[in-house]
Scaffold this motif. Structure first.
Motif, PDB file in Angstrom:
ATOM      1  N   ASP A   1       0.568  -1.972   0.329  1.00 55.86           N
ATOM      2  CA  ASP A   1       0.002  -0.273  -0.013  1.00 55.86           C
ATOM      3  C   ASP A   1       0.687   1.157   0.284  1.00 55.86           C
ATOM      4  OD1 ASP A   1      -2.534   1.155  -0.048  1.00 55.86           O
ATOM      5  OD2 ASP A   1      -2.844   1.121   1.532  1.00 55.86           O
ATOM      6  N   ALA A   2       1.880   1.099   1.038  1.00 57.51           N
ATOM      7  CA  ALA A   2       2.789   2.158   0.913  1.00 57.51           C
ATOM      8  C   ALA A   2       2.917   2.235  -0.359  1.00 57.51           C
ATOM      9  CB  ALA A   2       4.019   1.922   1.860  1.00 57.51           C
ATOM     10  N   ILE A   3       4.045   1.055  -1.088  1.00 62.66           N
ATOM     11  CA  ILE A   3       4.157   1.658  -2.453  1.00 62.66           C
ATOM     12  C   ILE A   3       3.297   2.077  -3.434  1.00 62.66           C
ATOM     13  CG2 ILE A   3       5.174   0.213  -4.443  1.00 62.66           C
ATOM     14  CD1 ILE A   3       6.337  -1.729  -2.463  1.00 62.66           C
ATOM     15  N   SER A   4       2.086   1.642  -3.494  1.00 69.09           N
ATOM     16  CA  SER A   4       0.855   2.020  -4.614  1.00 69.09           C
ATOM     17  C   SER A   4       1.182   3.660  -4.263  1.00 69.09           C
ATOM     18  CB  SER A   4      -0.339   1.657  -3.764  1.00 69.09           C
ATOM     19  OG  SER A   4      -0.623   2.078  -5.026  1.00 69.09           O
ATOM     20  N   ARG A   5       1.177   4.676  -2.619  1.00 73.41           N
ATOM     21  CA  ARG A   5       1.232   5.635  -2.791  1.00 73.41           C
ATOM     22  C   ARG A   5       1.895   6.735  -2.737  1.00 73.41           C
ATOM     23  NH1 ARG A   5      -0.965   4.021   2.536  1.00 73.41           N
ATOM     24  NH2 ARG A   5       0.872   3.666   3.275  1.00 73.41           N
ATOM     25  N   ALA A   6       2.700   5.592  -2.938  1.00 70.07           N
ATOM     26  CA  ALA A   6       4.218   6.813  -2.920  1.00 70.07           C
ATOM     27  C   ALA A   6       4.369   6.823  -4.941  1.00 70.07           C
ATOM     28  CB  ALA A   6       5.866   5.767  -3.331  1.00 70.07           C
ATOM     29  N   LEU A   7       4.393   5.484  -5.889  1.00 74.47           N
ATOM     30  CA  LEU A   7       3.623   5.840  -6.960  1.00 74.47           C
ATOM     31  C   LEU A   7       3.126   6.948  -7.709  1.00 74.47           C
ATOM     32  CD1 LEU A   7       3.700   2.190  -7.694  1.00 74.47           C
ATOM     33  CD2 LEU A   7       5.547   3.931  -8.196  1.00 74.47           C
ATOM     34  N   THR A   8       1.974   7.437  -6.453  1.00 75.52           N
ATOM     35  CA  THR A   8       0.583   8.300  -7.013  1.00 75.52           C
ATOM     36  C   THR A   8       1.047   9.551  -6.051  1.00 75.52           C
ATOM     37  OG1 THR A   8      -0.468   7.270  -5.584  1.00 75.52           O
ATOM     38  CG2 THR A   8      -0.905   6.113  -7.537  1.00 75.52           C
ATOM     39  N   LEU A   9       2.572   9.714  -5.547  1.00 69.40           N
ATOM     40  CA  LEU A   9       2.383  11.107  -5.389  1.00 69.40           C
ATOM     41  C   LEU A   9       3.291  12.266  -6.061  1.00 69.40           C
ATOM     42  CD1 LEU A   9       4.376  10.537  -1.887  1.00 69.40           C
ATOM     43  CD2 LEU A   9       2.030  11.404  -2.517  1.00 69.40           C
ATOM     44  N   PRO A  10       2.829  13.508  -5.988  1.00 65.98           N
ATOM     45  CA  PRO A  10       4.195  14.198  -7.155  1.00 65.98           C
ATOM     46  C   PRO A  10       4.884  13.812  -7.495  1.00 65.98           C
ATOM     47  CG  PRO A  10       2.986  15.682  -5.052  1.00 65.98           C
ATOM     48  CD  PRO A  10       2.785  14.301  -4.499  1.00 65.98           C
ATOM     49  N   GLY A  11       5.208  13.689  -8.779  1.00 71.53           N
ATOM     50  CA  GLY A  11       6.466  12.440  -9.512  1.00 71.53           C
ATOM     51  C   GLY A  11       6.769  11.468  -9.190  1.00 71.53           C
ATOM     52  N   GLY A  12       5.873  10.917  -8.724  1.00 71.60           N
ATOM     53  CA  GLY A  12       5.383   9.485  -8.666  1.00 71.60           C
ATOM     54  C   GLY A  12       5.233   8.937  -9.976  1.00 71.60           C
ATOM     55  N   GLY A  13       5.836   7.353 -10.490  1.00 71.13           N
ATOM     56  CA  GLY A  13       6.396   6.896 -11.611  1.00 71.13           C
ATOM     57  C   GLY A  13       4.620   6.769 -12.034  1.00 71.13           C
TER      58      GLY A  13
ATOM     59  N   PRO B   1       1.967  -3.874 -12.002  1.00 68.53           N
ATOM     60  CA  PRO B   1       3.826  -4.108 -12.359  1.00 68.53           C
ATOM     61  C   PRO B   1       4.262  -3.260 -12.122  1.00 68.53           C
ATOM     62  CG  PRO B   1       2.278  -4.258 -14.675  1.00 68.53           C
ATOM     63  CD  PRO B   1       0.878  -2.914 -13.955  1.00 68.53           C
ATOM     64  N   MET B   2       4.605  -2.074 -11.648  1.00 70.69           N
ATOM     65  CA  MET B   2       4.998  -0.953 -11.394  1.00 70.69           C
ATOM     66  C   MET B   2       5.217  -1.814  -9.029  1.00 70.69           C
ATOM     67  SD  MET B   2       4.328   3.139 -12.276  1.00 70.69           S
ATOM     68  CE  MET B   2       4.955   3.059 -14.499  1.00 70.69           C
TER      69      MET B   2
ATOM     70  N   GLU C   1       8.554  -3.066  -7.457  1.00 68.60           N
ATOM     71  CA  GLU C   1       9.582  -2.358  -6.828  1.00 68.60           C
ATOM     72  C   GLU C   1       9.091  -3.140  -5.366  1.00 68.60           C
ATOM     73  OE1 GLU C   1      10.893   0.191  -3.705  1.00 68.60           O
ATOM     74  OE2 GLU C   1      11.355   0.196  -5.821  1.00 68.60           O
ATOM     75  N   THR C   2       8.017  -4.490  -4.970  1.00 69.92           N
ATOM     76  CA  THR C   2       7.848  -5.133  -4.066  1.00 69.92           C
ATOM     77  C   THR C   2       9.502  -5.945  -3.796  1.00 69.92           C
ATOM     78  OG1 THR C   2       5.931  -4.277  -4.346  1.00 69.92           O
ATOM     79  CG2 THR C   2       6.947  -7.258  -3.928  1.00 69.92           C
ATOM     80  N   ALA C   3       9.290  -6.254  -5.503  1.00 72.13           N
ATOM     81  CA  ALA C   3      10.722  -7.334  -5.733  1.00 72.13           C
ATOM     82  C   ALA C   3      11.709  -6.602  -5.330  1.00 72.13           C
ATOM     83  CB  ALA C   3      10.578  -7.940  -6.788  1.00 72.13           C
ATOM     84  N   ARG C   4      11.999  -5.762  -5.204  1.00 75.57           N
ATOM     85  CA  ARG C   4      13.508  -4.535  -5.664  1.00 75.57           C
ATOM     86  C   ARG C   4      13.395  -4.604  -3.836  1.00 75.57           C
ATOM     87  NH1 ARG C   4      15.550  -0.268  -3.159  1.00 75.57           N
ATOM     88  NH2 ARG C   4      13.655   0.108  -2.477  1.00 75.57           N
ATOM     89  N   GLN C   5      12.011  -4.242  -3.273  1.00 70.05           N
ATOM     90  CA  GLN C   5      12.593  -4.140  -1.144  1.00 70.05           C
ATOM     91  C   GLN C   5      12.483  -5.479  -1.127  1.00 70.05           C
ATOM     92  OE1 GLN C   5       9.421  -2.201   0.119  1.00 70.05           O
ATOM     93  NE2 GLN C   5       9.979  -0.473  -1.474  1.00 70.05           N
ATOM     94  N   ALA C   6      12.133  -6.319  -1.373  1.00 70.47           N
ATOM     95  CA  ALA C   6      12.319  -8.078  -0.071  1.00 70.47           C
ATOM     96  C   ALA C   6      13.777  -8.493  -0.826  1.00 70.47           C
ATOM     97  CB  ALA C   6      12.092  -9.196  -1.405  1.00 70.47           C
ATOM     98  N   ALA C   7      14.225  -8.135  -1.571  1.00 71.99           N
ATOM     99  CA  ALA C   7      15.320  -8.639  -2.179  1.00 71.99           C
ATOM    100  C   ALA C   7      17.163  -8.222  -1.032  1.00 71.99           C
ATOM    101  CB  ALA C   7      16.076  -8.034  -3.514  1.00 71.99           C
ATOM    102  N   LEU C   8      16.413  -7.167  -0.688  1.00 76.64           N
ATOM    103  CA  LEU C   8      17.115  -6.326   1.152  1.00 76.64           C
ATOM    104  C   LEU C   8      17.153  -7.355   2.014  1.00 76.64           C
ATOM    105  CD1 LEU C   8      16.148  -2.640   0.073  1.00 76.64           C
ATOM    106  CD2 LEU C   8      18.695  -3.387  -0.520  1.00 76.64           C
ATOM    107  N   ALA C   9      16.390  -7.994   1.886  1.00 77.18           N
ATOM    108  CA  ALA C   9      16.229  -8.390   3.279  1.00 77.18           C
ATOM    109  C   ALA C   9      17.386  -9.934   3.604  1.00 77.18           C
ATOM    110  CB  ALA C   9      14.928 -10.468   2.954  1.00 77.18           C
ATOM    111  N   ALA C  10      18.122 -10.083   4.684  1.00 76.43           N
ATOM    112  CA  ALA C  10      19.625 -10.798   5.516  1.00 76.43           C
ATOM    113  C   ALA C  10      19.188 -11.981   5.011  1.00 76.43           C
ATOM    114  CB  ALA C  10      19.898 -10.446   6.263  1.00 76.43           C
TER     115      ALA C  10
END
Length: 197
Positions: A32-44, A89-90, A94-103
């Motif tokens: 949900d936070a990813i979705s919001r970021a995508l729809t903020l000013p300048g969002g992808g 798709p966006m 971004e979900t995959a990118r963030q998940a890849a940061l897991a230790a």
């Protein structure tokens, strides 16, 4: 372990997500936070949204006019599908990118409001936690935090999976109704100690 976390609007899902991070050391991926970021000013997503739906759905600061889009999506299923075709798709990338940061060995919690409705998320996670409460509690909580009317909240609930559908998809249910925050955190602790997790 990949954990899907879901629950209806006003269920307390975000509170449980924070507890899973603070008490369980999980990495949180909040769709949900990813979705919001995508729809903020300048969002992808904003150029494609404006091209598809027009300037009437963009606020003066360049963000998505959420109220206008919510009204359109409720009235016009094709518009909702068109918006999802832009965003999903966006969000997935971004979900995959963030998940890849897991230790190594770290739990990943995917906070997905529409996990049950999507159909595909259940196959992408090892376990599903559902945060559940009475519908009247959901309505009261959302009115208190958002200022929406009771009818508006019920319209949102009608678009979501039912409590029964969510619970049927769950490996574990946290019932967040009539309990204190401390008790809710105890429920999270107990879940994290269980053999399932």
């Amino acid at each position: 372990m990949r954990i899907g976390l879901t629950g209806g609007i006003g269920s307390g899902k975000s509170t449980v997500a924070r507890a899973l991070v603070a008490r369980g050391g999980a990495l949180l991926v909040d769709t949900d936070a990813i979705s919001r970021a995508l729809t903020l000013p300048g969002g992808g997503a904003m150029p494609a949204i404006q091209a598809k739906f027009g300037a009437a759905f963009v606020t003066a600061d360049g963000s998505l006019d959420r109220a206008a889009m919510r009204a359109l999506a409720f009235q016009d299923p094709a518009a909702r599908l068109a918006l999802e075709a832009i965003l999903h798709p966006m969000i997935g990338d971004e979900t995959a990118r963030q998940a890849a940061l897991a230790a190594p060995g770290q739990r990943i919690v995917f906070d997905v409001p529409l996990l049950v409705e999507s159909g595909r998320w259940r196959r992408q996670v090892d376990r599903v936690i559902v945060v559940d409460c009475r519908e009247t509690t959901q309505v009261d909580r959302v009115i208190a935090r958002s200022g929406l009317t009771a009818d508006a909240v019920r319209a949102i609930l009608a678009q979501q999976a039912t409590r029964t559908q969510r619970r049927a998809a769950a490996d574990a249910v946290i019932y967040n109704d009539g309990i204190t925050l401390d008790r809710l955190q105890d429920e999270v602790d107990a879940l994290l100690r269980s053999p399932l997790f």
